[in-house]
Structures are given as structure tokens and as C-alpha cells.
Write a protein that holds these residues in place. Structure first.
Motif, PDB file in Angstrom:
ATOM      1  N   SER A   1      53.599  33.247  41.578  1.00 48.46           N
ATOM      2  CA  SER A   1      52.406  33.732  42.270  1.00 48.46           C
ATOM      3  C   SER A   1      51.248  33.630  41.295  1.00 48.46           C
ATOM      4  CB  SER A   1      52.592  35.184  42.717  1.00 48.46           C
ATOM      5  OG  SER A   1      52.832  36.017  41.581  1.00 48.46           O
ATOM      6  N   ASP A   2      50.016  33.740  41.825  1.00 49.67           N
ATOM      7  CA  ASP A   2      48.829  33.651  40.968  1.00 49.67           C
ATOM      8  C   ASP A   2      47.656  34.273  41.725  1.00 49.67           C
ATOM      9  OD1 ASP A   2      47.022  33.028  39.004  1.00 49.67           O
ATOM     10  OD2 ASP A   2      47.058  30.864  39.333  1.00 49.67           O
ATOM     11  N   LEU A   3      47.270  35.486  41.337  1.00 52.80           N
ATOM     12  CA  LEU A   3      46.217  36.224  42.040  1.00 52.80           C
ATOM     13  C   LEU A   3      45.163  36.725  41.060  1.00 52.80           C
ATOM     14  CD1 LEU A   3      48.393  38.518  44.381  1.00 52.80           C
ATOM     15  CD2 LEU A   3      47.232  36.379  45.011  1.00 52.80           C
ATOM     16  N   GLN A   4      43.933  36.841  41.547  1.00 51.47           N
ATOM     17  CA  GLN A   4      42.865  37.510  40.801  1.00 51.47           C
ATOM     18  C   GLN A   4      42.323  38.650  41.666  1.00 51.47           C
ATOM     19  OE1 GLN A   4      39.819  34.873  39.144  1.00 51.47           O
ATOM     20  NE2 GLN A   4      41.288  33.177  39.236  1.00 51.47           N
ATOM     21  N   ARG A   5      42.129  39.811  41.023  1.00 53.03           N
ATOM     22  CA  ARG A   5      41.652  40.981  41.739  1.00 53.03           C
ATOM     23  C   ARG A   5      40.531  41.667  40.958  1.00 53.03           C
ATOM     24  NH1 ARG A   5      43.247  38.634  45.376  1.00 53.03           N
ATOM     25  NH2 ARG A   5      44.910  39.168  46.863  1.00 53.03           N
ATOM     26  N   MET A   6      39.720  42.459  41.680  1.00 58.24           N
ATOM     27  CA  MET A   6      38.469  42.994  41.146  1.00 58.24           C
ATOM     28  C   MET A   6      38.329  44.492  41.374  1.00 58.24           C
ATOM     29  SD  MET A   6      36.757  40.479  39.821  1.00 58.24           S
ATOM     30  CE  MET A   6      35.500  41.693  39.420  1.00 58.24           C
ATOM     31  N   TRP A   7      37.696  45.151  40.375  1.00 54.29           N
ATOM     32  CA  TRP A   7      37.332  46.565  40.456  1.00 54.29           C
ATOM     33  C   TRP A   7      35.913  46.733  39.907  1.00 54.29           C
ATOM     34  CZ3 TRP A   7      41.934  44.519  39.107  1.00 54.29           C
ATOM     35  CH2 TRP A   7      43.096  45.009  39.700  1.00 54.29           C
ATOM     36  N   TYR A   8      35.229  47.766  40.375  1.00 56.21           N
ATOM     37  CA  TYR A   8      33.936  48.126  39.786  1.00 56.21           C
ATOM     38  C   TYR A   8      33.991  49.588  39.368  1.00 56.21           C
ATOM     39  CZ  TYR A   8      29.051  49.279  39.095  1.00 56.21           C
ATOM     40  OH  TYR A   8      27.869  49.710  38.537  1.00 56.21           O
ATOM     41  N   VAL A   9      33.605  49.868  38.118  1.00 59.68           N
ATOM     42  CA  VAL A   9      33.605  51.224  37.567  1.00 59.68           C
ATOM     43  C   VAL A   9      32.187  51.795  37.719  1.00 59.68           C
ATOM     44  CG1 VAL A   9      34.088  52.653  35.557  1.00 59.68           C
ATOM     45  CG2 VAL A   9      35.398  50.540  35.935  1.00 59.68           C
ATOM     46  N   ARG A  10      32.065  52.797  38.565  1.00 62.50           N
ATOM     47  CA  ARG A  10      30.731  53.315  38.901  1.00 62.50           C
ATOM     48  C   ARG A  10      30.120  54.129  37.758  1.00 62.50           C
ATOM     49  NH1 ARG A  10      32.521  56.101  44.419  1.00 62.50           N
ATOM     50  NH2 ARG A  10      34.416  56.259  43.131  1.00 62.50           N
ATOM     51  N   ARG A  11      28.819  54.003  37.660  1.00 61.84           N
ATOM     52  CA  ARG A  11      28.050  54.885  36.775  1.00 61.84           C
ATOM     53  C   ARG A  11      27.912  56.244  37.450  1.00 61.84           C
ATOM     54  NH1 ARG A  11      25.151  49.949  36.785  1.00 61.84           N
ATOM     55  NH2 ARG A  11      25.035  48.937  34.722  1.00 61.84           N
ATOM     56  N   PRO A  12      27.578  57.291  36.668  1.00 62.08           N
ATOM     57  CA  PRO A  12      27.356  58.607  37.292  1.00 62.08           C
ATOM     58  C   PRO A  12      26.288  58.510  38.389  1.00 62.08           C
ATOM     59  CG  PRO A  12      27.483  58.834  34.916  1.00 62.08           C
ATOM     60  CD  PRO A  12      27.492  57.370  35.188  1.00 62.08           C
ATOM     61  N   GLY A  13      26.602  59.040  39.529  1.00 60.71           N
ATOM     62  CA  GLY A  13      25.662  59.050  40.644  1.00 60.71           C
ATOM     63  C   GLY A  13      25.744  57.842  41.543  1.00 60.71           C
ATOM     64  N   GLU A  14      26.474  56.803  41.135  1.00 64.37           N
ATOM     65  CA  GLU A  14      26.590  55.612  41.985  1.00 64.37           C
ATOM     66  C   GLU A  14      27.654  55.822  43.061  1.00 64.37           C
ATOM     67  OE1 GLU A  14      25.422  51.540  39.625  1.00 64.37           O
ATOM     68  OE2 GLU A  14      27.459  52.324  39.307  1.00 64.37           O
ATOM     69  N   SER A  15      27.334  55.396  44.259  1.00 64.92           N
ATOM     70  CA  SER A  15      28.322  55.422  45.344  1.00 64.92           C
ATOM     71  C   SER A  15      28.735  54.017  45.749  1.00 64.92           C
ATOM     72  CB  SER A  15      27.749  56.154  46.565  1.00 64.92           C
ATOM     73  OG  SER A  15      26.565  55.504  47.023  1.00 64.92           O
ATOM     74  N   ALA A  16      28.069  53.005  45.187  1.00 66.81           N
ATOM     75  CA  ALA A  16      28.348  51.612  45.537  1.00 66.81           C
ATOM     76  C   ALA A  16      27.990  50.732  44.343  1.00 66.81           C
ATOM     77  CB  ALA A  16      27.536  51.206  46.767  1.00 66.81           C
ATOM     78  N   PRO A  17      28.468  49.503  44.318  1.00 66.45           N
ATOM     79  CA  PRO A  17      28.097  48.602  43.222  1.00 66.45           C
ATOM     80  C   PRO A  17      26.615  48.243  43.300  1.00 66.45           C
ATOM     81  CG  PRO A  17      29.967  47.751  44.489  1.00 66.45           C
ATOM     82  CD  PRO A  17      29.392  48.870  45.271  1.00 66.45           C
ATOM     83  N   PRO A  18      26.024  47.798  42.199  1.00 65.30           N
ATOM     84  CA  PRO A  18      24.655  47.291  42.254  1.00 65.30           C
ATOM     85  C   PRO A  18      24.546  46.131  43.235  1.00 65.30           C
ATOM     86  CG  PRO A  18      25.375  47.581  39.985  1.00 65.30           C
ATOM     87  CD  PRO A  18      26.585  47.762  40.843  1.00 65.30           C
ATOM     88  N   ALA A  19      23.342  45.930  43.758  1.00 61.96           N
ATOM     89  CA  ALA A  19      23.135  44.908  44.787  1.00 61.96           C
ATOM     90  C   ALA A  19      23.526  43.524  44.305  1.00 61.96           C
ATOM     91  CB  ALA A  19      21.676  44.930  45.236  1.00 61.96           C
ATOM     92  N   ASP A  20      23.229  43.187  43.037  1.00 58.69           N
ATOM     93  CA  ASP A  20      23.554  41.840  42.555  1.00 58.69           C
ATOM     94  C   ASP A  20      25.058  41.635  42.448  1.00 58.69           C
ATOM     95  OD1 ASP A  20      23.520  43.676  40.293  1.00 58.69           O
ATOM     96  OD2 ASP A  20      23.724  41.908  39.008  1.00 58.69           O
ATOM     97  N   VAL A  21      25.795  42.684  42.103  1.00 60.35           N
ATOM     98  CA  VAL A  21      27.250  42.592  42.038  1.00 60.35           C
ATOM     99  C   VAL A  21      27.829  42.402  43.435  1.00 60.35           C
ATOM    100  CG1 VAL A  21      29.365  43.886  41.533  1.00 60.35           C
ATOM    101  CG2 VAL A  21      27.488  43.872  39.886  1.00 60.35           C
ATOM    102  N   GLN A  22      27.333  43.192  44.380  1.00 60.59           N
ATOM    103  CA  GLN A  22      27.835  43.087  45.751  1.00 60.59           C
ATOM    104  C   GLN A  22      27.536  41.709  46.337  1.00 60.59           C
ATOM    105  OE1 GLN A  22      29.671  45.656  47.429  1.00 60.59           O
ATOM    106  NE2 GLN A  22      30.156  43.764  48.520  1.00 60.59           N
ATOM    107  N   ARG A  23      26.344  41.186  46.048  1.00 53.75           N
ATOM    108  CA  ARG A  23      25.980  39.869  46.572  1.00 53.75           C
ATOM    109  C   ARG A  23      26.879  38.785  45.983  1.00 53.75           C
ATOM    110  NH1 ARG A  23      22.419  35.713  45.125  1.00 53.75           N
ATOM    111  NH2 ARG A  23      21.648  34.529  46.940  1.00 53.75           N
TER     112      ARG A  23
END
Length: 392
Positions: free
Chosen positions: A250-272
Motif C-alpha cells: 500500500s502507499d498513502l499520504q495523509r494530512m493534519w493541521y495543528v491549530r493555533r490558539p483561537g483557530e477553529s479552521a486552517p488558514p485560507a491559503d492552507v484550505q485552498r
């Protein structure tokens, strides 16, 4: 038994690829593995050995006498001939009986999994066949080997599917380990422990499986997890991993984002960037079907990325997946010189590929990789697709 399934495939492929005989000529295969040995022989040999498939259904193995028992035990070859001093006599006798007009050998300038014949063995074979009509009948068996390796049998697909499932189980355990202060090496050690628990080896060398990237300072590509680069708030965490289960990868790549204090979502450029990668995989999957060529599938994904304003990724979109994590045969890539003719190969039902690409951001690499099977109707995902960043 997979060996017998692949041997039956090889026999049928002789006519399809215009060969009267397929000859795998090898020695000391533990030191110099040959793709043909792996596909249809299933046992190592020591002395010069010849394995012949004839278009009339013949299967002849010529090996040293002390290797005959192991070859017979596999049950693939209908005739197993042993010798003590010189392979030339029995090899020429077999060729006289088969009298093939074309003899395919395992060499290729494009496909490493069809390139098992060493230069020394090529020279020796020329000496052995000197003075016979067979020397002028030699040609490449690369088209046969590419299809043999690429057309996965149901048994092969089942093993890949189960390898993917095990990998996804391990991925599901990683999220709880991702927190500020943890190093790339720490995450790799955790994954290795999960491999050991399940008694599965990594799909490639353990030193670099998994690949772990934390944040923008991490080297990307085929690199090693760093003991000094640590997870921080605002980091993307990217992990590329796979396992080998019953000989298939098998061969997979997976992603996580570690939020800064107060963040509820990734930054817009990361999400895009993440959404662009997902859309690129969507575009490739929509086109991937029998009859298209590898470069066309790559172009579908590449166009999405470039039209979104990002630089094109500097690698092929996908590689074959099977006994090896880079399994040879057809490739989903651009028409760059480094990929040779593999990207012009016509896609077939039964092929298994990865679909993978990445985009660099100020928070780190956004990279995804999925495993897919080509069906008569199109593309089936063997992996449970990641369509949203996992937030930590």
C-alpha cells in the motif's frame, strides 16, 4: 496460487505481444533479482538458469541439479531439466524443440521491472547461442512484462486492498500522537511500533517509511524523519506510509493541521491548497479508465493545479502499485525524458495506481495520495479518500 495465476497470464500474453517464446535467463537471483523470477518462478536459483514459456503451452525450466527440487515444488513448469556443468546443451535442446521465431528477454530502457537481464548475462547468452539461428531472434519482452505486472489478478487486488486497510487502521491511530513538541522522528517511531504490532513490514525501507513532514522547515521528497523538527501550532503534518502484506504493498499520504490558539479552521491559503489537491485527484480519477494513456491522466490533475495559480508539481501523478511500491509498467506522468515511454502506455483494466501530488504552503506541505484500481467502467478507490484536513 498467485504464481500459477501469473504463469497462465504470461502464457496468454505471448500471442498478444507477438512472442513465440519468453526466456528469463538468470543466476544468483538472491543477489540479482529478476522481475520474471518474482512473477512466475517463485524460487531463487544459483547457477545460470533458463525459464522458457512457449506459445504452444510449453513451460521449461533449466536449472542446476541442486535447484530442481525447489523449482518442481512450485509446480509452475511442466518440464524441469537439471544440469551439472554447462547450461548450453539443455538450453539449445529446448530451443530446437520450441523453434521460436521470436524470443523475448527481460530488458528495457524504460521499465525497471522489465529490466532484469544483466549485461554480463546478455553477453553470456550471446556466447551460448553463437552459431545458432536463435541469436538473431532475440528481442525485448518488456511489453509482456509490463502487462503481466500491470494486470492484477483478483488475488493480487485482494492483497493490495487488505494492505491498504491495515495502513488506514494505523493512520487512524496517529491523530492522538500529533501535538506540539513531538518530533518527526517520534511520529515515525510510533508508526513503526504499529507495523510491529500487526506483524507487517513497511512498504519500502524502514528508515524512510513513513516519511514525516512537520511545518515549512521540513525537507520534502524521499527523506527521513528529523529528530529536531517538531510539531508547532500552525504546522501542517504530512505523513507518507505503506505496508507490505503477503507480498503486496500500500502507499498513502495523509494530512493534519495543528491549530493555533483561537483557530477553529486552517488558514485560507492552507484550505485552498488542500482543496486544489483534492480537485486534482478528482480530475485524474474521472479520466482514469481503460484506453487512455498515462500522460493524459497526469495532465488532467496537472491542469487543475496550474490553473489554480500554483507551480506544476515536479513528479509524475501516479505509479503502479503491487509487489513493489513502485511497481513498474504503465505510469501516470508527464512526457518528460526521465519517464521514457512508460507514460504513453495504454491503461488497462486491472491496473492499480497511486494518485498523488502536493502543494507547498507557508505552513508546510499539503500532499495526498490515494490507491486506486482501474475497472472496465473506470476508477475504484481502494483507500478511504481524505477530503478534509484533520484538525488537531
Amino acid at each position: 496460487m498467485i504464481l500459477h495465476e501469473k504463469a497462465d497470464q504470461a502464457q496468454a500474453l505471448l500471442t498478444e505481444t507477438g512472442l513465440d517464446c519468453w526466456l528469463t535467463f538468470a543466476r544468483e537471483t538472491e543477489l540479482h533479482p529478476d522481475p520474471g523470477i518474482e512473477q512466475v518462478v517463485g524460487a531463487n536459483v544459483v547457477r545460470n538458469s533458463a525459464f522458457l514459456f512457449g506459445s504452444g503451452g510449453e513451460r521449461v525450466a533449466i536449472v542446476a541439479n541442486f535447484d530442481t527440487s525447489a523449482i518442481r515444488a512450485k509446480g509452475v513448469f511442466r518440464e524441469v531439466i537439471g544440469y551439472d556443468e554447462d547450461v548450453r546443451g539443455p538450453l539449445l535442446d529446448a530451443l530446437r524443440r520450441l523453434d521460436p521465431r521470436t524470443i523475448g528477454l527481460n530488458y528495457s530502457s524504460d521499465d525497471v521491472t522489465a529490466d532484469g537481464l544483466t549485461h554480463g548475462q546478455w553477453q553470456l547468452l550471446q556466447q551460448l547461442l553463437s552459431g545458432t539461428p536463435y541469436l538473431d531472434r532475440l528481442t525485448s519482452a518488456a511489453p509482456l512484462l509490463a502487462r503481466l505486472r500491470g494486470r492484477k489478478t483478483p488475488t493480487e487486488v485482494d492483497r493490495i486492498r487488505r494492505a491498504v486497510a491495515v495502513t488506514e487502521q494505523i493512520v487512524g491511530q496517529i491523530t492522538a500522537q500529533i501535538r506540539p513538541g513531538v518530533s518527526e522522528r517520534d511520529l515515525a517511531v510510533f508508526v513503526h511500533a504499529r507495523f510491529a504490532e500487526r506483524n507487517v513490514p513497511p512498504a519500502w525501507a524502514a528508515e524512510g517509511c513513513p516519511i514525516v513532514n512537520c511545518g515549512p522547515s521540513s525537507d520534502v521528497g524521499h527523506t527521513y524523519p528529523s529528530p529536531t523538527i517538531r510539531v508547532e501550532p500552525g504546522h501542517l503534518v504530512h505523513i507518507d506510509l505503506g505496508v507490505r502484506l503477503e507480498g503486496y504493498c500500500s502507499d498513502l499520504q495523509r494530512m493534519w493541521y495543528v491549530r493555533r490558539p483561537g483557530e477553529s479552521a486552517p488558514p485560507a491559503d492552507v484550505q485552498r491548497a488542500f482543496d486544489t489537491v483534492v480537485r486534482a485527484i478528482d480530475a485524474a480519477a474521472a479520466l482514469l479508465r481503460p484506453g487512455v494513456r498515462g500522460f493524459e491522466v497526469d495532465a488532467a490533475a496537472r491542469t487543475v493545479v496550474v490553473e489554480a495559480g500554483y507551480p506544476e508539481f515536479k513528479h509524475g501523478l501516479g505509479h503502479g502499485l503491487g509487489r513493489a511500491v513502485h511497481d513498474g509498467g504503465a505510469m501516470l506522468g508527464p512526457r518528460w525524458a526521465c519517464y521514457g515511454r512508460n507514460v504513453d502506455t495504454v491503461i488497462e483494466a486491472g491496473n492499480v495506481f497511486t494518485l498523488e501530488l502536493g502543494i507547498l504552503t507557508d505552513s508546510g506541505l499539503v500532499g495526498l495520495e490515494e490507491d486506486v484500481r482501474v475497472t472496465p467502467a473506470g476508477c475504484e478507490f481502494l483507500s478511504d479518500r481524505q477530503r478534509a484536513l484533520v484538525l488537531v
